[in-house]
Enzyme design. Structure first.
Site, PDB file in Angstrom:
ATOM      1  N   CYS A 228      33.208   8.936  47.231  1.00  0.00           N
ATOM      2  CA  CYS A 228      33.337   7.927  46.177  1.00  0.00           C
ATOM      3  C   CYS A 228      32.634   8.404  44.913  1.00  0.00           C
ATOM      4  CB  CYS A 228      32.734   6.596  46.629  1.00  0.00           C
ATOM      5  SG  CYS A 228      33.648   5.764  47.929  1.00  0.00           S
ATOM      6  N   ASP A 254      38.207   8.244  47.569  1.00  0.00           N
ATOM      7  CA  ASP A 254      38.444   7.277  46.490  1.00  0.00           C
ATOM      8  C   ASP A 254      38.657   7.957  45.144  1.00  0.00           C
ATOM      9  OD1 ASP A 254      38.548   4.507  45.519  1.00  0.00           O
ATOM     10  OD2 ASP A 254      36.638   4.956  44.528  1.00  0.00           O
ATOM     11  N   GLU A 259      43.800  12.418  38.273  1.00  0.00           N
ATOM     12  CA  GLU A 259      44.054  10.976  38.343  1.00  0.00           C
ATOM     13  C   GLU A 259      44.849  10.523  37.132  1.00  0.00           C
ATOM     14  OE1 GLU A 259      40.468   8.737  39.011  1.00  0.00           O
ATOM     15  OE2 GLU A 259      39.883   9.937  40.752  1.00  0.00           O
ATOM     16  N   HIS A 277      40.596   5.011  43.378  1.00  0.00           N
ATOM     17  CA  HIS A 277      39.386   5.002  42.544  1.00  0.00           C
ATOM     18  C   HIS A 277      38.882   3.573  42.312  1.00  0.00           C
ATOM     19  CE1 HIS A 277      37.078   7.527  39.357  1.00  0.00           C
ATOM     20  NE2 HIS A 277      36.300   6.613  39.909  1.00  0.00           N
ATOM     21  N   GLY A 279      35.813   2.547  43.214  1.00  0.00           N
ATOM     22  CA  GLY A 279      34.357   2.502  43.279  1.00  0.00           C
ATOM     23  C   GLY A 279      33.715   1.482  42.367  1.00  0.00           C
ATOM     24  N   ALA A 280      34.168   1.410  41.141  1.00  0.00           N
ATOM     25  CA  ALA A 280      33.580   0.473  40.177  1.00  0.00           C
ATOM     26  C   ALA A 280      34.443  -0.773  39.997  1.00  0.00           C
ATOM     27  CB  ALA A 280      33.402   1.161  38.829  1.00  0.00           C
TER      28      ALA A 280
END
Length: 313
Positions: A228, A254, A259, A277, A279-280
Site C-alpha cells: 500500500c 493497492d 496508474e 489505490h 490507501g487514502a
C-alpha cells in the site's frame, strides 16, 4: 497571490483558502502542455497523484513558489528541477495515515481468511466452507519495510492482534522500536523471516524493484506480500510468476507502476487481491489532506512558514 488546484480534492481545500483570503482556480484534467503553459501564472499549485510535475513542466518556472502534495508520495514531482528553481515542495504525511494503515490490515485479514474470494463464491450460490479454510493473524510474523508514520501505525494495530513485528528501518530508534515490541533486522532477514511482508517505504533508486525474482525466492512458501506504499517497489512480472508457481502464497496490491492500472501484467495471477489505490480513499483522509495542504501552502505564501517540506534550498 493565486493558487492552482489541478487535481480533484475535498471542498475543504476551498474553505481554507477562502478563510485565508487567497484566490484560486480549479482546473482538473489538464494535458501536460496545457499545464505547462499556465503553471507559472500561479504562486502555488495543489496536487494529488494524477498531476505529473515533470522537468519539462517545471524547468522554466520563475514565479511558482510552492507545490503542495495532498498525500505522502512525491514521485510525481521532479524534485531536482523544483529545487533548482527554488520551488518548495510540501506533502501531508499525517492526513492519510489512519486510512492507509487500516486498509493494510484489512488486506491482511482478507488474504488470510479469503474474504474476497468467499464473497464472490457465495454470491454465485455456492457453499464452499472447506475451500476457504483460513489462517489466523495472531502469532504470525509481520515484516514492515519502512517504519515511518504509517508503518508504525500498522505495527501498533498488529501488536494488539498478537503479531510479532520485524522491521529493517535504519532510522527508528531503540525507544521507538521497543514501544511497538519491534525487532530490527536486515532487509534480507526481514524478507526471509516474515509471514506477511508489508511495504511502507519510499520509492527511490535503492528501493525500486526491491522485491523481484531473487528476493521473493527467499520468502516462505506460506508468506504473503502487501503493498500500500508505492508502485515500483515490486517487479510486477516477477510477482505474477511467483504467485502462479506457488513460490509464495498470496499478495495484495493497492499501488502500481503505471496508474490508472486499466491494463497490468499482474491481472489474472493466482491468489492476488487487487485494489485501485484506495490507501487514502476514506472520507476522513480526503478531508484531512485537503485541509493540511491548503493550510501549509497558504501559510508559506503569506507568512513564509515551512511545514512538511520534502526539499530545501
Amino acid at each position: 497571490m493565486k493558487i492552482l488546484i489541478s487535481d480533484k480534492m475535498s471542498n475543504k481545500v476551498e474553505d481554507v483558502l477562502k478563510s485565508k483570503s487567497i484566490d484560486y482556480d480549479i482546473k482538473i484534467g489538464l494535458e501536460p502542455n496545457e499545464l505547462k503553459s499556465i503553471i507559472d501564472d500561479y504562486d502555488g499549485i495543489l496536487i494529488r497523484s494524477a498531476t505529473k510535475l515533470t522537468a519539462d513542466i517545471l524547468e522554466n518556472c520563475s514565479n511558482l513558489k510552492v507545490i503542495g502534495r495532498a498525500g505522502v508520495g512525491v514521485d510525481n514531482v521532479d524534485l531536482d528541477i523544483a529545487t533548482k528553481n527554488k520551488i518548495l515542495v510540501m506533502n501531508t504525511p499525517l492526513g492519510n495515515l489512519e486510512a492507509t494503515a487500516e486498509l493494510t490490515v484489512g488486506l491482511m485479514f482478507s488474504l488470510y481468511r479469503h474474504i474476497h474470494n468467499a464473497n464472490a463464491s457465495t454470491h454465485e450460490g455456492k457453499w464452499e466452507k472447506a475451500k476457504f479454510m483460513g489462517t489466523e493473524l495472531k502469532g504470525k510474523t509481520l515484516g514492515i519495510v519502512g517504519f515511518g508514520n504509517i508503518g508504525q501505525r500498522v505495527a501498533e494495530i498488529c501488536k494488539v492482534i498478537g503479531m510479532q513485528i520485524l522491521t529493517n528501518s535504519n532510522s527508528a530508534s531503540d525507544e521507538v522500536l521497543n514501544s511497538f515490541g519491534a525487532k530490527k533486522v536486515s532487509t534480507e532477514e526481514l524478507i526471509s523471516s516474515s509471514d506477511i511482508l508489508s511495504l511502507h517505504t519510499k520509492l527511490n533508486d535503492q528501493t525500486k524493484n526491491m522485491l523481484n525474482k531473487e528476493s521473493i525466492a527467499t520468502m516462505k512458501s506460506s508468506s504473503v506480500i502487501i503493498n500500500c506504499a508505492r508502485g515500483g517497489l515490486i517487479n510486477e512480472s516477477d510477482l505474477k510468476d511467483a504467485l502462479n508457481n506457488d513460490v509464495i502464497a498470496g499478495a495484495a496490491i493497492d499501488v502500481y507502476e503505471t496508474e490508472p492500472a486499466t491494463e497490468n501484467v499482474m491481472f489474472g495471477a493466482k491468489n492476488l487481491l487487487l485494489t485501485p489505490h484506495l490507501g487514502a480513499s476514506s472520507k476522513e483522509a480526503q478531508s484531512n489532506v485537503a485541509i493540511d495542504v491548503a493550510n501549509q501552502v497558504a501559510d508559506f505564501l503569506k507568512e513564509n512558514k515551512i511545514v512538511n517540506n520534502v526539499n530545501s534550498f
